[in-house]
Motif scaffolding. Structure first.
Motif, PDB file in Angstrom:
ATOM      1  N   GLU A 198      12.307   7.664  -3.907  1.00  0.00           N
ATOM      2  CA  GLU A 198      13.300   8.103  -2.234  1.00  0.00           C
ATOM      3  C   GLU A 198      12.682   9.123  -1.799  1.00  0.00           C
ATOM      4  N   ASP A 199      11.416  10.186  -2.451  1.00  0.00           N
ATOM      5  CA  ASP A 199      10.558  11.143  -2.246  1.00  0.00           C
ATOM      6  C   ASP A 199      11.294  11.714  -1.515  1.00  0.00           C
ATOM      7  N   PRO A 200      12.464  12.363  -1.439  1.00  0.00           N
ATOM      8  CA  PRO A 200      13.121  13.149  -0.058  1.00  0.00           C
ATOM      9  C   PRO A 200      11.949  14.114   0.694  1.00  0.00           C
ATOM     10  N   LEU A 201      12.272  15.276   1.975  1.00  0.00           N
ATOM     11  CA  LEU A 201      11.617  15.836   2.428  1.00  0.00           C
ATOM     12  C   LEU A 201      11.673  17.275   1.428  1.00  0.00           C
ATOM     13  N   ASP A 202      13.069  17.268   1.708  1.00  0.00           N
ATOM     14  CA  ASP A 202      13.189  18.860   0.730  1.00  0.00           C
ATOM     15  C   ASP A 202      14.528  18.666   0.242  1.00  0.00           C
ATOM     16  N   ILE A 203      15.277  19.934  -0.196  1.00  0.00           N
ATOM     17  CA  ILE A 203      16.055  19.808  -1.366  1.00  0.00           C
ATOM     18  C   ILE A 203      17.614  19.334  -0.524  1.00  0.00           C
ATOM     19  N   MET A 204      18.026  19.836   1.091  1.00  0.00           N
ATOM     20  CA  MET A 204      18.598  20.045   1.625  1.00  0.00           C
ATOM     21  C   MET A 204      19.154  18.076   2.147  1.00  0.00           C
ATOM     22  N   GLU A 205      17.997  17.450   1.483  1.00  0.00           N
ATOM     23  CA  GLU A 205      18.769  16.065   1.426  1.00  0.00           C
ATOM     24  C   GLU A 205      19.351  15.381   0.388  1.00  0.00           C
ATOM     25  N   PHE A 206      19.538  16.254  -0.570  1.00  0.00           N
ATOM     26  CA  PHE A 206      20.126  16.188  -1.841  1.00  0.00           C
ATOM     27  C   PHE A 206      20.937  15.088  -2.354  1.00  0.00           C
ATOM     28  N   ASN A 207      22.614  15.657  -0.552  1.00  0.00           N
ATOM     29  CA  ASN A 207      23.742  14.549  -0.382  1.00  0.00           C
ATOM     30  C   ASN A 207      23.417  13.516  -0.211  1.00  0.00           C
ATOM     31  N   ARG A 208      22.491  13.363   0.476  1.00  0.00           N
ATOM     32  CA  ARG A 208      21.802  11.750   1.282  1.00  0.00           C
ATOM     33  C   ARG A 208      21.614  11.246  -0.340  1.00  0.00           C
ATOM     34  N   VAL A 209      20.431  11.267  -1.027  1.00  0.00           N
ATOM     35  CA  VAL A 209      20.037  10.551  -1.836  1.00  0.00           C
ATOM     36  C   VAL A 209      21.439  10.654  -3.097  1.00  0.00           C
ATOM     37  N   ARG A 210      21.966  11.530  -3.410  1.00  0.00           N
ATOM     38  CA  ARG A 210      22.994  11.188  -4.232  1.00  0.00           C
ATOM     39  C   ARG A 210      23.805  10.075  -4.067  1.00  0.00           C
ATOM     40  N   GLU A 211      23.911   9.991  -2.623  1.00  0.00           N
ATOM     41  CA  GLU A 211      24.876   9.393  -1.737  1.00  0.00           C
ATOM     42  C   GLU A 211      25.114   7.811  -2.544  1.00  0.00           C
ATOM     43  N   LYS A 212      23.569   7.565  -1.763  1.00  0.00           N
ATOM     44  CA  LYS A 212      23.022   6.351  -2.201  1.00  0.00           C
ATOM     45  C   LYS A 212      23.508   5.845  -3.225  1.00  0.00           C
ATOM     46  N   PHE A 213      22.260   6.725  -4.296  1.00  0.00           N
ATOM     47  CA  PHE A 213      22.906   6.461  -5.945  1.00  0.00           C
ATOM     48  C   PHE A 213      23.812   6.310  -6.076  1.00  0.00           C
ATOM     49  N   HIS A 214      25.023   6.891  -6.162  1.00  0.00           N
ATOM     50  CA  HIS A 214      26.422   7.006  -5.845  1.00  0.00           C
ATOM     51  C   HIS A 214      26.261   4.813  -5.719  1.00  0.00           C
ATOM     52  N   LYS A 215      26.375   5.036  -4.479  1.00  0.00           N
ATOM     53  CA  LYS A 215      26.696   3.627  -3.924  1.00  0.00           C
ATOM     54  C   LYS A 215      26.123   2.835  -4.731  1.00  0.00           C
ATOM     55  N   ARG A 216      24.417   2.532  -5.017  1.00  0.00           N
ATOM     56  CA  ARG A 216      23.797   1.678  -6.170  1.00  0.00           C
ATOM     57  C   ARG A 216      24.467   1.424  -7.816  1.00  0.00           C
ATOM     58  N   ILE A 217      25.078   2.406  -7.790  1.00  0.00           N
ATOM     59  CA  ILE A 217      25.948   2.566  -9.091  1.00  0.00           C
ATOM     60  C   ILE A 217      27.153   1.823  -8.787  1.00  0.00           C
ATOM     61  N   LEU A 218      28.033   2.087  -8.533  1.00  0.00           N
ATOM     62  CA  LEU A 218      28.876   1.102  -8.123  1.00  0.00           C
ATOM     63  C   LEU A 218      28.940   0.122  -7.475  1.00  0.00           C
ATOM     64  N   LYS A 219      27.770  -0.307  -7.149  1.00  0.00           N
ATOM     65  CA  LYS A 219      27.501  -1.953  -6.455  1.00  0.00           C
ATOM     66  C   LYS A 219      27.665  -2.286  -7.907  1.00  0.00           C
ATOM     67  N   GLN A 220      25.789  -2.010  -9.083  1.00  0.00           N
ATOM     68  CA  GLN A 220      25.813  -2.333 -10.147  1.00  0.00           C
ATOM     69  C   GLN A 220      27.167  -2.666 -11.407  1.00  0.00           C
ATOM     70  N   LEU A 221      28.321  -1.783 -10.981  1.00  0.00           N
ATOM     71  CA  LEU A 221      29.506  -1.677 -12.262  1.00  0.00           C
ATOM     72  C   LEU A 221      30.628  -2.854 -10.837  1.00  0.00           C
TER      73      LEU A 221
END
Length: 321
Positions: free
Chosen positions: A278-301
């Motif tokens: 994802e190459d985030p700009l800074d640590i403040m993007e953590f929640n965005r990256v986490r939410e995107k990751f969460h959605k990807r796992i949910l889709k797989q499941l």
């Protein structure tokens, strides 16, 4: 509108029951038999069995999904008797139903066990808690002795301050249990992820690869804090029922805390790779990256054949049921 919806619900429910009755008369098999004989073992079968039992008009069948594990054999006998199924003619049916019920009841018990750990706060006066915390340090930093229990060194493995106990408030002991399991049983990967989180730019890829992929702004993160956060993600997947797909495919019988911790290890490893991609700009993007990751796992499941950790695949005994 509400009245119409209620009428439609009862109409569909009655229609469905009538359809089930007709199909049983035509096939000579109840719904549980049709599921077991027509659906392969794993999440697809177990989730259909679970839905069938919960949706039954019989209270005995409805409560069968919440019995004590020791009562499962008796419950299977009750189901066979209630459905008028001859166990001598259908011996495999009892075996299949037992495997499904063990998974269903086991998942329910696992949720309770995980919830209990989550609710238990870290206690620095408890020797066992302290021992686990020190084990985490030794597994991750075997060549760097901890100079003191209260120390800035804890920041080296991603805690926020001198005393890690304050960071466990959100997930309680569950966060510590998961981190220790990852560090102890998947030590090589855990140490690599820790190293990458501290120096991410050229750790997993060569400098040329980074330049080619243009991952110029990739940054690190706090390993332990992210581990506690991913514990929260795994916990939510569990209590929402999303992890049933995975656990029913990998656990031949009842899923255990070890299965949950193995899933956490997988999520930590996958999130780390996802963070770099994802190459985030800074640590403040953590929640965005986490939410995107969460959605990807949910889709797989959502795939009934999905097993998040292929190396924890179900045993041959399940395949033959």
């Amino acid at each position: 509108r509400m009245f119409v919806q209620v009428c439609l619900y009862f109409y569909c429910k009655c229609l469905w029951r009538c359809l089930k009755f007709v199909v049983r008369k035509l096939t000579g098999r109840c719904e549980l038999q049709r599921i077991c004989y027509n659906t392969k073992p794993g999440a697809a079968r177990t989730m259909k069995i679970e839905a069938s039992l919960k949706g039954s008009k019989s209270k005995r069948l409805q409560t069968s999904v919440s019995v004590h594990p020791d009562a499962i054999e008796k419950t299977i006998d009750d189901i066979m008797e209630l459905k008028r199924i001859n166990p001598d003619i259908n011996p495999q049916l009892g075996v299949s139903l037992q495997a499904c019920l063990l998974q269903i009841v086991g998942y329910r018990n696992l949720v309770a066990e995980v919830e209990k750990l989550r609710r238990e706060p870290y206690d620095s006066e408890n020797p066992q808690h302290e021992e686990m915390l020190l084990k985490l340090w030794k597994c991750l930093k075997p060549n760097s002795p901890l100079k003191a229990r209260i120390s800035k060194q804890w920041c080296e493995i991603g805690f926020q301050g001198d005393d890690p106990k304050t960071d466990f408030r959100g997930m309680g002991l569950l966060g510590l249990y998961n981190l220790v399991y990852f560090a102890e049983w998947d030590t090589g990967i855990a140490q690599q992820v820790l190293s990458d989180s501290l120096q991410p730019k050229y750790s997993q890829f060569s400098k040329a690869e980074w330049e080619k992929k243009k991952f110029d702004k990739a940054i690190g993160y706090s390993f332990a804090i992210v581990g506690i956060n991913i514990t929260d993600l795994a916990y939510n997947l569990l209590v929402s029922g999303a992890l049933k797909t995975h656990f029913y495919n990998v656990a031949p019988e009842a899923p255990t805390l070890t299965h949950f911790q193995q899933t956490f290890c997988y999520l930590m490893h996958e999130f780390h790779k996802f963070w770099i991609e994802e190459d985030p700009l800074d640590i403040m993007e953590f929640n965005r990256v986490r939410e995107k990751f969460h959605k990807r796992i949910l889709k797989q499941l959502q795939n009934p054949d999905m097993a998040l950790c292929p190396h924890f695949a179900a045993s041959e005994s399940l395949i033959n049921m």
